[in-house]
Design a protein around this motif. Structure first.
Motif, mmCIF file in Angstrom:
data_model
loop_
_atom_site.group_PDB
_atom_site.id
_atom_site.type_symbol
_atom_site.label_atom_id
_atom_site.label_comp_id
_atom_site.label_asym_id
_atom_site.label_seq_id
_atom_site.Cartn_x
_atom_site.Cartn_y
_atom_site.Cartn_z
ATOM 1 N N VAL A 291 6.497 4.147 0.609
ATOM 2 C CA VAL A 291 6.568 5.750 0.425
ATOM 3 C C VAL A 291 7.795 5.857 -0.708
ATOM 4 C CG1 VAL A 291 6.950 7.481 0.884
ATOM 5 C CG2 VAL A 291 5.876 6.392 2.227
ATOM 6 N N ILE A 292 6.465 6.586 -1.594
ATOM 7 C CA ILE A 292 7.760 6.448 -2.752
ATOM 8 C C ILE A 292 7.306 8.068 -3.264
ATOM 9 C CG2 ILE A 292 7.479 6.882 -4.960
ATOM 10 C CD1 ILE A 292 6.262 4.289 -5.642
ATOM 11 N N LEU A 293 8.734 9.077 -3.325
ATOM 12 C CA LEU A 293 8.946 10.945 -2.860
ATOM 13 C C LEU A 293 9.657 11.085 -4.330
ATOM 14 C CD1 LEU A 293 10.715 10.456 0.351
ATOM 15 C CD2 LEU A 293 8.282 11.239 -0.098
ATOM 16 N N ILE A 294 8.408 12.038 -5.184
ATOM 17 C CA ILE A 294 8.738 12.452 -6.519
ATOM 18 C C ILE A 294 8.921 13.867 -6.227
ATOM 19 C CG2 ILE A 294 7.483 12.711 -8.458
ATOM 20 C CD1 ILE A 294 7.414 10.217 -7.636
ATOM 21 N N ALA A 295 10.223 14.284 -6.996
ATOM 22 C CA ALA A 295 10.457 15.302 -7.165
ATOM 23 C C ALA A 295 10.310 15.356 -8.916
ATOM 24 C CB ALA A 295 11.569 16.263 -6.215
ATOM 25 N N PRO A 296 11.194 16.822 -9.264
ATOM 26 C CA PRO A 296 11.585 16.907 -10.876
ATOM 27 C C PRO A 296 12.852 17.184 -10.706
ATOM 28 C CG PRO A 296 9.472 18.833 -9.923
ATOM 29 C CD PRO A 296 9.785 17.916 -8.846
ATOM 30 N N GLY A 297 13.910 16.098 -11.818
ATOM 31 C CA GLY A 297 14.590 16.253 -12.035
ATOM 32 C C GLY A 297 15.414 15.183 -10.697
ATOM 33 N N THR A 298 14.892 13.822 -10.863
ATOM 34 C CA THR A 298 15.140 13.174 -9.674
ATOM 35 C C THR A 298 14.324 11.578 -10.076
ATOM 36 O OG1 THR A 298 13.676 13.631 -7.753
ATOM 37 C CG2 THR A 298 15.770 15.022 -7.566
ATOM 38 N N PHE B 231 0.895 -0.945 -0.140
ATOM 39 C CA PHE B 231 0.185 0.365 -0.217
ATOM 40 C C PHE B 231 1.170 1.401 -0.270
ATOM 41 C CE2 PHE B 231 -2.482 -3.703 1.752
ATOM 42 C CZ PHE B 231 -3.474 -3.781 1.565
ATOM 43 N N VAL B 232 0.514 2.267 -0.961
ATOM 44 C CA VAL B 232 1.848 3.103 -1.356
ATOM 45 C C VAL B 232 1.427 4.361 -1.182
ATOM 46 C CG1 VAL B 232 4.037 4.228 -3.023
ATOM 47 C CG2 VAL B 232 2.993 1.440 -2.855
ATOM 48 N N GLU B 233 2.170 5.470 -0.883
ATOM 49 C CA GLU B 233 2.008 6.662 -0.420
ATOM 50 C C GLU B 233 2.847 7.242 -0.572
ATOM 51 O OE1 GLU B 233 0.313 10.952 1.396
ATOM 52 O OE2 GLU B 233 -0.680 8.679 1.244
ATOM 53 N N VAL B 234 2.658 8.365 -1.961
ATOM 54 C CA VAL B 234 3.537 9.195 -3.242
ATOM 55 C C VAL B 234 2.976 10.459 -2.212
ATOM 56 C CG1 VAL B 234 3.214 9.664 -5.707
ATOM 57 C CG2 VAL B 234 2.790 7.627 -4.501
ATOM 58 N N LYS B 235 4.245 10.860 -2.446
ATOM 59 C CA LYS B 235 4.539 12.686 -1.937
ATOM 60 C C LYS B 235 4.963 12.930 -3.085
ATOM 61 C CE LYS B 235 2.168 12.552 1.924
ATOM 62 N NZ LYS B 235 1.298 13.851 1.882
ATOM 63 N N THR B 236 4.519 13.905 -3.501
ATOM 64 C CA THR B 236 5.505 15.042 -4.565
ATOM 65 C C THR B 236 5.929 16.257 -4.083
ATOM 66 O OG1 THR B 236 4.000 13.887 -6.307
ATOM 67 C CG2 THR B 236 5.138 15.697 -7.279
ATOM 68 N N ARG B 237 6.655 17.006 -4.214
ATOM 69 C CA ARG B 237 6.957 17.800 -3.840
ATOM 70 C C ARG B 237 8.340 19.135 -5.130
ATOM 71 N NH1 ARG B 237 4.037 17.097 -1.124
ATOM 72 N NH2 ARG B 237 4.049 17.271 0.884
ATOM 73 N N ALA B 238 7.855 20.175 -5.227
ATOM 74 C CA ALA B 238 8.807 21.162 -5.848
ATOM 75 C C ALA B 238 10.094 20.608 -6.119
ATOM 76 C CB ALA B 238 8.287 22.100 -5.969
ATOM 77 N N ASP C 32 12.836 19.198 -0.746
ATOM 78 C CA ASP C 32 11.604 19.466 0.096
ATOM 79 C C ASP C 32 10.768 17.972 0.169
ATOM 80 O OD1 ASP C 32 11.393 22.584 0.125
ATOM 81 O OD2 ASP C 32 10.157 21.739 -1.543
ATOM 82 N N LEU C 33 11.922 17.209 0.006
ATOM 83 C CA LEU C 33 11.382 15.508 -0.081
ATOM 84 C C LEU C 33 11.301 15.660 1.240
ATOM 85 C CD1 LEU C 33 12.158 14.018 -3.274
ATOM 86 C CD2 LEU C 33 9.712 14.415 -2.313
ATOM 87 N N ASP C 34 12.863 15.461 1.691
ATOM 88 C CA ASP C 34 12.914 14.959 3.912
ATOM 89 C C ASP C 34 11.950 15.824 4.123
ATOM 90 O OD1 ASP C 34 15.723 14.076 2.238
ATOM 91 O OD2 ASP C 34 16.670 16.370 2.633
ATOM 92 N N PHE C 35 10.592 16.361 4.026
ATOM 93 C CA PHE C 35 9.947 16.853 4.800
ATOM 94 C C PHE C 35 8.424 16.320 4.403
ATOM 95 C CE2 PHE C 35 13.497 19.625 4.881
ATOM 96 C CZ PHE C 35 13.497 19.366 6.570
ATOM 97 N N ALA C 36 8.575 15.592 3.212
ATOM 98 C CA ALA C 36 7.435 15.037 2.624
ATOM 99 C C ALA C 36 6.212 14.515 2.925
ATOM 100 C CB ALA C 36 7.774 14.467 1.197
ATOM 101 N N ILE D 95 10.634 4.522 -0.617
ATOM 102 C CA ILE D 95 11.371 3.739 0.894
ATOM 103 C C ILE D 95 10.226 2.387 1.459
ATOM 104 C CG2 ILE D 95 10.992 4.226 3.794
ATOM 105 C CD1 ILE D 95 11.394 7.386 2.841
ATOM 106 N N GLU D 96 11.014 1.181 1.058
ATOM 107 C CA GLU D 96 10.148 -0.080 1.556
ATOM 108 C C GLU D 96 9.777 -0.141 3.257
ATOM 109 O OE1 GLU D 96 12.723 -3.011 0.188
ATOM 110 O OE2 GLU D 96 12.183 -1.848 -2.667
ATOM 111 N N ASN D 97 8.459 -0.748 3.091
ATOM 112 C CA ASN D 97 8.609 -0.927 4.715
ATOM 113 C C ASN D 97 8.324 0.439 5.537
ATOM 114 O OD1 ASN D 97 6.568 -3.041 5.975
ATOM 115 N ND2 ASN D 97 9.088 -4.108 6.368
ATOM 116 N N ALA D 98 7.836 0.816 5.148
ATOM 117 C CA ALA D 98 8.215 2.490 5.495
ATOM 118 C C ALA D 98 6.837 2.486 7.476
ATOM 119 C CB ALA D 98 7.406 3.492 5.066
#
Length: 142
Positions: A124-131, A78-85, A89-93, A136-139
């Motif tokens: 958790v999957i963290l998404i940001a442009p250009g990366t 069950f995956v939570e996706v967080k997208t940041r600009a 900013d991903l470290d605090f998502a 993060i498995e088993n978060a």
């Protein structure tokens, strides 16, 4: 008088307090929603390339929402996706409160997606442009 304003005989008037609520403008919310949906599409594509089968997207329950439900072999995530600009900013998502809500929603959804011999986890999957996406498995270890 109307709205609680008072009038005194000396011409001075007091007016009701106006409460200013700070928050995001509706256009900011729409942009964030669009960015979030694009991040979820990107995360699903990335997981698919890694061999995961996408079972469902944006599943709502009374306990919360799960962005993606995916399977690989006998593992359901069950995956939570967080997208940041920005990547910074991903470290605090994501925080523990948000993860707890996803875990609670996953508990509700388990009977629908998982069989008796399946393993379950919250990712958790963290998404940001250009990366590349950060997975993060088993978060959640609750």
């Amino acid at each position: 008088t109307r709205f609680g304003a008072t009038r005194s005989g000396d011409g001075n008037q007091s007016y009701p307090q106006v409460r200013v609520v700070k928050g995001k403008r509706p256009t900011d919310r729409r942009a964030a929603e669009t960015r979030g949906r694009e991040g979820e599409r990107r995360a699903a594509w990335w997981l698919w390339l890694k061999g995961w089968k996408i079972l469902d997207r944006r599943v709502r329950t009374p306990a919360g929402e799960v962005d993606l439900v995916v399977r690989r072999g006998s593992l359901i995530a069950f995956v939570e996706v967080k997208t940041r600009a920005t990547a910074a900013d991903l470290d605090f998502a994501i925080d523990e409160r948000r993860l707890a809500r996803v875990a609670a929603a996953a508990e509700v959804l388990m009977p629908r997606y998982a069989g008796p011999n399946d393993d379950i986890r919250v990712d958790v999957i963290l998404i940001a442009p250009g990366t590349p996406p950060r997975h993060i498995e088993n978060a959640w270890m609750g």
